[in-house]
Design a protein around this motif. Structure first.
Motif, PDB file in Angstrom:
ATOM      1  N   UNK A 164       0.824  -1.220   0.000  1.00  0.00           N
ATOM      2  CA  UNK A 164       0.000   0.000   0.000  1.00  0.00           C
ATOM      3  C   UNK A 164       0.856   1.267   0.000  1.00  0.00           C
ATOM      4  N   UNK A 165       1.843   1.303  -0.890  1.00  0.00           N
ATOM      5  CA  UNK A 165       2.747   2.461  -0.946  1.00  0.00           C
ATOM      6  C   UNK A 165       2.952   2.976  -2.371  1.00  0.00           C
ATOM      7  N   UNK A 166       1.882   3.195  -3.116  1.00  0.00           N
ATOM      8  CA  UNK A 166       2.052   3.704  -4.484  1.00  0.00           C
ATOM      9  C   UNK A 166       2.355   5.211  -4.476  1.00  0.00           C
ATOM     10  N   UNK A 167       2.969   5.675  -5.540  1.00  0.00           N
ATOM     11  CA  UNK A 167       3.253   7.102  -5.704  1.00  0.00           C
ATOM     12  C   UNK A 167       3.084   7.493  -7.163  1.00  0.00           C
ATOM     13  N   UNK A 168       2.562   8.687  -7.385  1.00  0.00           N
ATOM     14  CA  UNK A 168       2.399   9.253  -8.728  1.00  0.00           C
ATOM     15  C   UNK A 168       2.961  10.667  -8.725  1.00  0.00           C
ATOM     16  N   UNK A 169       3.869  10.925  -9.669  1.00  0.00           N
ATOM     17  CA  UNK A 169       4.471  12.253  -9.794  1.00  0.00           C
ATOM     18  C   UNK A 169       4.270  12.733 -11.227  1.00  0.00           C
ATOM     19  N   UNK A 170       3.716  13.936 -11.366  1.00  0.00           N
ATOM     20  CA  UNK A 170       3.488  14.537 -12.683  1.00  0.00           C
ATOM     21  C   UNK A 170       4.046  15.964 -12.651  1.00  0.00           C
ATOM     22  N   UNK A 171       5.023  16.225 -13.510  1.00  0.00           N
ATOM     23  CA  UNK A 171       5.697  17.523 -13.520  1.00  0.00           C
ATOM     24  C   UNK A 171       5.784  18.061 -14.949  1.00  0.00           C
ATOM     25  N   UNK A 202       8.660  -6.761  15.104  1.00  0.00           N
ATOM     26  CA  UNK A 202       7.900  -8.016  15.058  1.00  0.00           C
ATOM     27  C   UNK A 202       7.144  -8.163  13.740  1.00  0.00           C
ATOM     28  N   UNK A 203       6.657  -7.016  13.180  1.00  0.00           N
ATOM     29  CA  UNK A 203       5.971  -7.063  11.895  1.00  0.00           C
ATOM     30  C   UNK A 203       6.953  -7.360  10.769  1.00  0.00           C
ATOM     31  N   UNK A 204       8.119  -6.733  10.841  1.00  0.00           N
ATOM     32  CA  UNK A 204       9.121  -6.947   9.793  1.00  0.00           C
ATOM     33  C   UNK A 204       9.620  -8.388   9.786  1.00  0.00           C
ATOM     34  N   UNK A 205       9.665  -9.013  10.957  1.00  0.00           N
ATOM     35  CA  UNK A 205      10.113 -10.405  11.025  1.00  0.00           C
ATOM     36  C   UNK A 205       9.170 -11.312  10.257  1.00  0.00           C
ATOM     37  N   UNK A 206       7.895 -10.946  10.255  1.00  0.00           N
ATOM     38  CA  UNK A 206       6.911 -11.759   9.529  1.00  0.00           C
ATOM     39  C   UNK A 206       6.881 -11.409   8.045  1.00  0.00           C
ATOM     40  N   UNK A 207       7.039 -10.090   7.724  1.00  0.00           N
ATOM     41  CA  UNK A 207       6.979  -9.662   6.323  1.00  0.00           C
ATOM     42  C   UNK A 207       7.734  -8.339   6.196  1.00  0.00           C
ATOM     43  N   UNK A 208       8.826  -8.354   5.447  1.00  0.00           N
ATOM     44  CA  UNK A 208       9.649  -7.145   5.296  1.00  0.00           C
ATOM     45  C   UNK A 208       8.917  -6.040   4.554  1.00  0.00           C
ATOM     46  N   UNK A 209       7.869  -6.377   3.821  1.00  0.00           N
ATOM     47  CA  UNK A 209       7.135  -5.379   3.049  1.00  0.00           C
ATOM     48  C   UNK A 209       5.887  -4.883   3.763  1.00  0.00           C
ATOM     49  N   UNK A 210       5.704  -5.264   5.014  1.00  0.00           N
ATOM     50  CA  UNK A 210       4.479  -4.899   5.723  1.00  0.00           C
ATOM     51  C   UNK A 210       4.492  -3.428   6.132  1.00  0.00           C
ATOM     52  N   UNK A 211       3.314  -2.903   6.427  1.00  0.00           N
ATOM     53  CA  UNK A 211       3.168  -1.534   6.916  1.00  0.00           C
ATOM     54  C   UNK A 211       2.424  -1.587   8.245  1.00  0.00           C
ATOM     55  N   UNK A 212       2.610  -0.566   9.051  1.00  0.00           N
ATOM     56  CA  UNK A 212       1.995  -0.542  10.384  1.00  0.00           C
ATOM     57  C   UNK A 212       0.677   0.224  10.349  1.00  0.00           C
TER      58      UNK A 212
END
Length: 300
Positions: free
Chosen positions: A226-233, A267-277
């Motif tokens: 859940x970390x998308x980004x959109x940049x328009x310049x 503890x969250x990272x141990x289960x999934x390095x890509x997780x978010x809090x």
């Protein structure tokens, strides 16, 4: 006949001559001493950062560091903060927001950051206009089109010329013109985590007139959930110049949606390095920026 009056008159004339000669010598000595105290003419050349006045960089009393457009293009960094980190000594970056466009830039212990509440100590200018935000003096790197940068100067030290909170130094960025960029360039890059970037540049000149146009589209899913980004310049610039006068009118547009989720418990990272809090930590920046700049050299 008595000669005493003549003798007295001659004696008075001699005495008067001696007194006159003494006074003349004293006056001449006084004039010479006064001349010795006069200093020669001293020419003082002032320096200004925005942009420079043509003063050679080696004559500036400070360790000014420069980055040119060729270096920026060759390295193809994601954003301006990464370019600064790669090329300027005493700079390091960290991403507390976990977004490539929201890095903190540290220079000799002083900070330029997009995070509100940070203790900002570095000023940033684009074509002479300060781009630190009015609230908090933060610097939003995503609002600066790095593809359009011609050169970057970092002027160290505290200087009142750069305004408030210029404690560690100031960044001065100059944009490209049609005289510097003549032609068309298209670049496309694809990377991991759904990263795609498209950049188009076109410029040229005719006589005293020049023009430049560029646009950048950046999109990624992010290396975390859940970390998308959109940049328009978009950046455009038209100008006119001759040997002594230079006039430029530029327009910058940005419409960005950045997700930079914060720190995660171990503890969250141990289960999934890509997780978010917690999510989403979202920043939406939009800008319409018009800048008219002119300069003229007065001949002596």
């Amino acid at each position: 006949m008595n000669d005493k009056p003549n003798f007295t008159l001659k004696k008075s004339a001699v005495l008067a001559t001696l007194i006159t000669a003494t006074l003349s010598a004293q006056a001449e000595e006084t004039i010479n001493r006064a001349s010795a105290m006069e200093l020669p003419d001293l020419d003082v050349v002032g320096t200004t950062p925005l942009p420079g006045t043509g003063l050679p960089i080696e004559k500036y009393a400070g360790n000014v560091q420069l980055i040119d457009s060729e270096t920026i293009e060759e390295q193809n960094a994601v954003d301006l903060s990464e370019t600064l980190f790669r090329n300027i000594g005493s700079i390091d970056i960290n991403s507390s927001q976990n977004n490539p466009y929201q890095n903190d830039v540290h220079y000799r212990g002083f900070l330029a950051s997009p995070l509100v509440g940070s203790a900002i100590g570095v000023s940033a200018f684009v074509d002479g206009v300060r781009v630190n935000e009015g609230f908090g003096d933060t610097v939003n790197w995503d609002l600066i089109p790095d593809f359009a940068i011609s050169n970057i100067s970092l002027i160290p030290g505290s200087n009142p010329l750069f305004g408030l909170n210029t404690l560690g130094g100031a960044l001065s960025l100059q944009t490209k013109s049609g005289f510097q960029f003549d032609g068309t360039q298209l670049s496309l890059s694809i990377g991991d985590f759904g990263r795609r970037e498209l950049t188009l540049e076109h410029g040229g000149n005719k006589g005293n007139f020049d023009y430049y146009f560029g646009g950048n589209l950046f999109k990624e899913d992010g290396w975390r959930q859940r970390s998308p980004s959109d940049v328009r310049q978009i950046f455009s610039k038209v100008g006119w110049e001759n040997e002594v006068t230079d006039i430029d009118l530029s327009y910058t547009f940005a419409d960005n949606d950045l997700i930079g989720n914060g720190f995660v418990p171990e503890s969250h990272l141990a289960a999934d390095r890509a997780s978010v809090y917690t999510f989403p930590d979202q920043t939406k920046n939009s800008m319409h920026f018009v800048n008219l700049r002119g300069s003229h050299w007065f001949k002596r």
